[in-house]
Scaffold this active site. Structure first.
Site, PDB file in Angstrom:
ATOM      1  N   ASN A  36      -9.590  18.535   2.485  1.00 47.52           N
ATOM      2  CA  ASN A  36      -8.679  19.736   3.040  1.00 47.52           C
ATOM      3  C   ASN A  36      -7.835  18.911   4.283  1.00 47.52           C
ATOM      4  O   ASN A  36      -6.962  19.590   4.972  1.00 47.52           O
ATOM      5  CB  ASN A  36      -9.475  20.487   4.222  1.00 47.52           C
ATOM      6  CG  ASN A  36     -10.208  21.858   3.485  1.00 47.52           C
ATOM      7  OD1 ASN A  36      -9.914  22.302   2.851  1.00 47.52           O
ATOM      8  ND2 ASN A  36     -10.902  22.987   4.503  1.00 47.52           N
ATOM      9  N   CYS A  37      -7.095  17.324   3.959  1.00 44.90           N
ATOM     10  CA  CYS A  37      -6.514  17.024   4.572  1.00 44.90           C
ATOM     11  C   CYS A  37      -5.437  17.350   5.327  1.00 44.90           C
ATOM     12  O   CYS A  37      -4.983  17.262   6.718  1.00 44.90           O
ATOM     13  CB  CYS A  37      -6.044  15.473   3.910  1.00 44.90           C
ATOM     14  SG  CYS A  37      -5.303  14.122   4.677  1.00 44.90           S
ATOM     15  N   LEU A  38      -4.601  18.172   3.762  1.00 41.98           N
ATOM     16  CA  LEU A  38      -3.459  18.668   3.948  1.00 41.98           C
ATOM     17  C   LEU A  38      -3.095  20.492   4.824  1.00 41.98           C
ATOM     18  O   LEU A  38      -4.451  20.978   4.369  1.00 41.98           O
ATOM     19  CB  LEU A  38      -2.082  18.092   3.264  1.00 41.98           C
ATOM     20  CG  LEU A  38      -2.011  17.120   3.065  1.00 41.98           C
ATOM     21  CD1 LEU A  38      -1.556  16.591   1.592  1.00 41.98           C
ATOM     22  CD2 LEU A  38      -2.078  15.832   4.188  1.00 41.98           C
ATOM     23  N   GLY A  57      -5.189  19.728   9.540  1.00 40.77           N
ATOM     24  CA  GLY A  57      -4.825  18.433   9.033  1.00 40.77           C
ATOM     25  C   GLY A  57      -3.315  17.513   9.209  1.00 40.77           C
ATOM     26  O   GLY A  57      -2.703  18.611  10.362  1.00 40.77           O
ATOM     27  N   LEU A  58      -3.507  16.613   8.251  1.00 42.60           N
ATOM     28  CA  LEU A  58      -2.336  15.533   8.908  1.00 42.60           C
ATOM     29  C   LEU A  58      -0.649  17.474   8.975  1.00 42.60           C
ATOM     30  O   LEU A  58       0.941  16.638   9.401  1.00 42.60           O
ATOM     31  CB  LEU A  58      -1.661  14.819   7.786  1.00 42.60           C
ATOM     32  CG  LEU A  58      -2.237  14.127   7.710  1.00 42.60           C
ATOM     33  CD1 LEU A  58      -2.743  12.962   7.396  1.00 42.60           C
ATOM     34  CD2 LEU A  58      -1.541  12.707   9.717  1.00 42.60           C
TER      35      LEU A  58
END
Lengths: 147, 108, 93, 116
Positions: free
Chosen positions: B106-108, A126-127
């Site tokens: 689930n980007c982070l 992720g980021l």
């Protein structure tokens, strides 16, 4: 190059660690090539690269399926080789990657897809990994598309 | 209520079609996680559904879920321990599943 | 090696909207490094002092522009590493 | 460490702005100070009354409204670009402040980035 500026009062220590963020896709931009030349020069100058982060269209660089003609540079292969040789982690942003059809084995299973195509040593994350670099001492450099 | 009433879900238990959500469906999904939905659960579920309607997205990470709840209900409820007790596992994911919202990126 | 407040790395040709945006963000203690199609700007009058403007050699060479630039404005990748390491901040446009 | 994320691409025609928004949200998630600046054609993100249903996208107006909730510190719009696109203060989403783009603005941040 021998130019110099009037002296400045604030002179911080030069950056020793770089994070490279590549957002331009291979073969539609020069970004991955410029970034690779920069990365080689940085290591040669005893700088460290803490990670390479692929974002947006840049995630295409992590494809194991790109197959340019044999007389053209295979950018994915060149990047993967460089990272493996120098122990540099490479991360493709999960949200960018899933939208654009780049998945590893576990995302393939999670989303019940028919195949996976992420090239080692790239990983999907992720980021948070980018935030981690941005919040550290590392100098974050971006390589965007040029058009 | 039998399982035949249950609309189609993906491999992680999220509804394939958000329009098939109802409070009864929420109760069945929650039971899979061993959760009996009480007033405190419904408060968060309604909040999440309203948030989604207003912003066309769920909070994209667990941390932002906690932040959004804190903005709406204050510190006492906007903390990860409280939300973890209501929605075990990853609270944002569990709560979105029960609220009939899409699987988080689930980007982070 | 030059130490800039902000080093602006510009890889867009002069027609690009972000090219103009970049030029409007350059402060008096900043430097400009032209890369990729950004080096095409070297053929045009630039509103920045030559001492603070560099262009990446391989990109100039590829575009047949090496001879258009005075040698102290030409930067190698090694120079690019130094410039980015020394600047207080770097913005990639 | 404070970050300025710049959006200079108009909404809907590309994903770049959405990916910039995700960057801002992630920094906010980890309590890193972050502001968003809209300039060039990017100011079209800020016009009230968007409805992207018929082009089957999510409304960036509604997505952007979550920014203050998540802790994004400021939404800034470049004065000249607003003029250029006929946007006045009343046309803009509520939490936006109009500012002048230039070195004074960018030098207030430790880290300035575009999403693409």
């Amino acid at each position: 190059m021998s130019n110099s500026l009037p002296e400045q009062t604030k002179t911080p220590a030069p950056a020793g660690v770089f994070t490279l963020v590549i957002t331009g896709a291979p073969y539609s931009s020069q970004a991955p090539q410029t970034a690779l030349h920069f990365a080689r020069a940085a290591l040669a100058a005893n700088k460290r690269i803490d990670r390479v982060f692929l974002y947006g269209d840049g995630v295409h660089l992590a494809s194991s399926l790109s197959t340019p003609p044999s007389d053209e540079l295979n950018l994915s292969e060149a990047w993967a080789g460089f990272m493996a040789e120098n122990n540099i982690p490479g991360v493709a942003c999960i949200a960018s990657a899933l939208r654009r059809g780049l998945v590893n084995e576990s995302e393939m299973q999670r989303h019940e897809l028919s195949a996976f195509n992420l090239r080692a040593p790239f990983e999907i994350a992720g980021l948070g990994e980018w935030v981690d670099s941005a919040a550290s001492e590392s100098r974050v450099l971006y390589f965007h598309r040029g058009s | 209520m039998t399982d035949t009433l249950m609309p189609e879900r993906n491999n992680e238990g999220f509804l394939e079609n958000a329009e098939h959500w109802s409070p009864k469906v929420a109760e069945i999904i929650a039971r899979d996680d061993g959760i009996d939905l009480l007033k405190n659960h419904w408060e968060i579920i309604s909040f999440l559904r309203e948030f989604y309607k207003q912003h066309e997205m769920s909070p994209p990470s667990n941390r932002l879920f906690v932040k959004a709840v804190k903005e709406a209900f204050g510190e006492a409820k906007g903390n990860s321990i409280y939300l973890m007790q209501l929605f075990p596992g990853t609270p944002a994911k569990t709560a979105c599943r029960i609220a009939g919202l899409p699987r988080p990126t689930n980007c982070l | 090696m030059t130490r800039f407040k902000t080093l602006h790395i510009l890889n867009k040709p002069p027609e690009h909207a972000r090219y103009r945006l970049c030029l409007s963000a350059i402060g008096p203690q900043d430097g400009l490094l032209l890369t990729e199609n950004g080096v095409l700007a070297i053929t045009q009058p630039l509103a920045i002092n030559k001492e603070r403007c560099f262009a990446l050699a391989p990109d100039l060479e590829a575009r047949g522009l090496l001879s258009h630039v005075s040698s102290d404005q030409i930067a190698s990748f090694d120079d690019m590493v130094d410039l980015t390491a020394l600047a207080e901040n770097v913005i990639s446009w | 460490m404070s970050t300025l994320i710049i959006i200079d691409q108009p909404p809907y025609g590309s994903w770049e702005g959405r990916e910039a928004l995700d960057m801002a949200f992630s920094l906010a998630a980890f309590d890193q100070p972050v502001s968003l600046l809209f300039c060039g054609a990017g100011v079209n993100w800020l016009r009230k009354g968007q409805d992207a249903t018929t082009i089957q996208q999510k409304s960036v107006e509604r997505n952007l409204a979550a920014a203050p909730v998540f802790g994004v510190e400021a939404l800034l719009a470049d004065n000249k670009a607003c003029d250029h696109y006929g946007l006045t203060e009343e046309d803009l989403l509520d939490p936006v402040s109009i500012t002048d783009f230039g070195p004074e603005l960018t030098s207030r941040f430790d880290h300035v980035a575009f999403a693409g």
